[in-house]
Enzyme design. Structure first.
Site, PDB file in Angstrom:
ATOM      1  CG  ASN A  98     -20.315 -16.948   5.425  1.00  0.00           C
ATOM      2  OD1 ASN A  98     -19.216 -16.616   4.736  1.00  0.00           O
ATOM      3  ND2 ASN A  98     -21.306 -16.263   5.538  1.00  0.00           N
ATOM      4  CG  ASP A 107     -16.254 -11.299   4.048  1.00  0.00           C
ATOM      5  OD1 ASP A 107     -17.288 -11.325   4.378  1.00  0.00           O
ATOM      6  OD2 ASP A 107     -15.355 -10.824   4.924  1.00  0.00           O
ATOM      7  CD  GLU A 132     -27.506 -13.592   3.159  1.00  0.00           C
ATOM      8  OE1 GLU A 132     -28.250 -14.419   3.659  1.00  0.00           O
ATOM      9  OE2 GLU A 132     -26.976 -12.817   4.313  1.00  0.00           O
TER      10      GLU A 132
END
Length: 226
Positions: A98, A107, A132
């Protein structure tokens, strides 16, 4: 309704069929109230089915990955008894994806993991637990029986190159430059536990598997720990 159960159309398709049936019935039967009432009832049932199907999907399926969500896992736990194994999975260094490549890439990583998990061998059922973290449930199996299937999953993910396409821009130019591709390795850590000991509920088994997951990360990640 039997046709709906057999073919399982999408919610939008079911609603569309309902509206179409209403239009055809109105054009064909006109003022014949009895026939029109029958077709109207069928159309209404199809629309209701579409609403129920969409409501179930929103409640029980994770929108991003398509896997059953935590609510589905909770209902699974309520029905479980006897021997079973629960595995907790976590994407290693997920925050870096990220931070370095953006949330869209993060994603995409989660979707890739979910796709691999949905094909897990050994009869395991995959769920997205949150963030996650994922979970896999094996009914009728000891942890030692489930472990080879989880090792196979871990190796499959680690050996599958994940390609990241990045768009670069010059600081003094707003034009988009050609995409730059980068291949990275994605790994997961897995903790597993079963119900063979003196454990009162599936949630207690999940807590044990979560502790095993923590040990897997402490030992260097990308491994399966019982």
């Amino acid at each position: 309704m039997l046709m709906l159960c057999i073919f399982q159309p999408s919610p939008h398709m079911s609603a569309g069929f309902g509206v179409l049936i209403m239009m055809i019935a109105q054009m064909h039967f006109g003022d014949s109230s009895r026939s029109l009432d029958v077709f109207s009832s069928v159309a209404l049932l199809m629309c209701l089915y579409a609403i129920m199907q969409e409501s179930w999907r929103m409640a029980y399926l994770d929108e991003l990955t398509g896997l059953p969500a935590r609510r589905a896992l909770r209902e699974k736990f309520q029905k479980m008894g006897g021997l079973y194994t629960v595995a907790m999975l976590d994407v290693d260094h997920f925050k870096k994806f990220n931070d370095n490549f953006g949330h869209d890439t993060g994603d995409a990583v989660l979707r890739m993991i979910a796709s691999k998990m949905s094909e897990v061998s050994g009869g395991g059922s995959a769920y997205r637990y949150g963030g996650e973290e994922f979970s896999i449930v094996f009914t009728g199996k000891y942890a030692s029986d489930a472990r080879p299937h989880l090792e196979e999953l871990r190796k499959s993910i680690a050996s599958s190159p994940f390609v990241i396409n990045r768009v670069s821009r010059r600081k003094d130019d707003e034009r988009t430059m050609p995409r730059k591709s980068k291949s990275v390795t994605v790994t997961i850590s897995i903790g597993i536990a079963d119900s063979s000991g003196e454990i009162s509920s599936p949630w207690d088994v999940l807590k044990l598997s979560d502790k095993a997951l923590y040990r897997a990360k402490k030992l260097g990640r990308n491994r399966v720990i019982v």
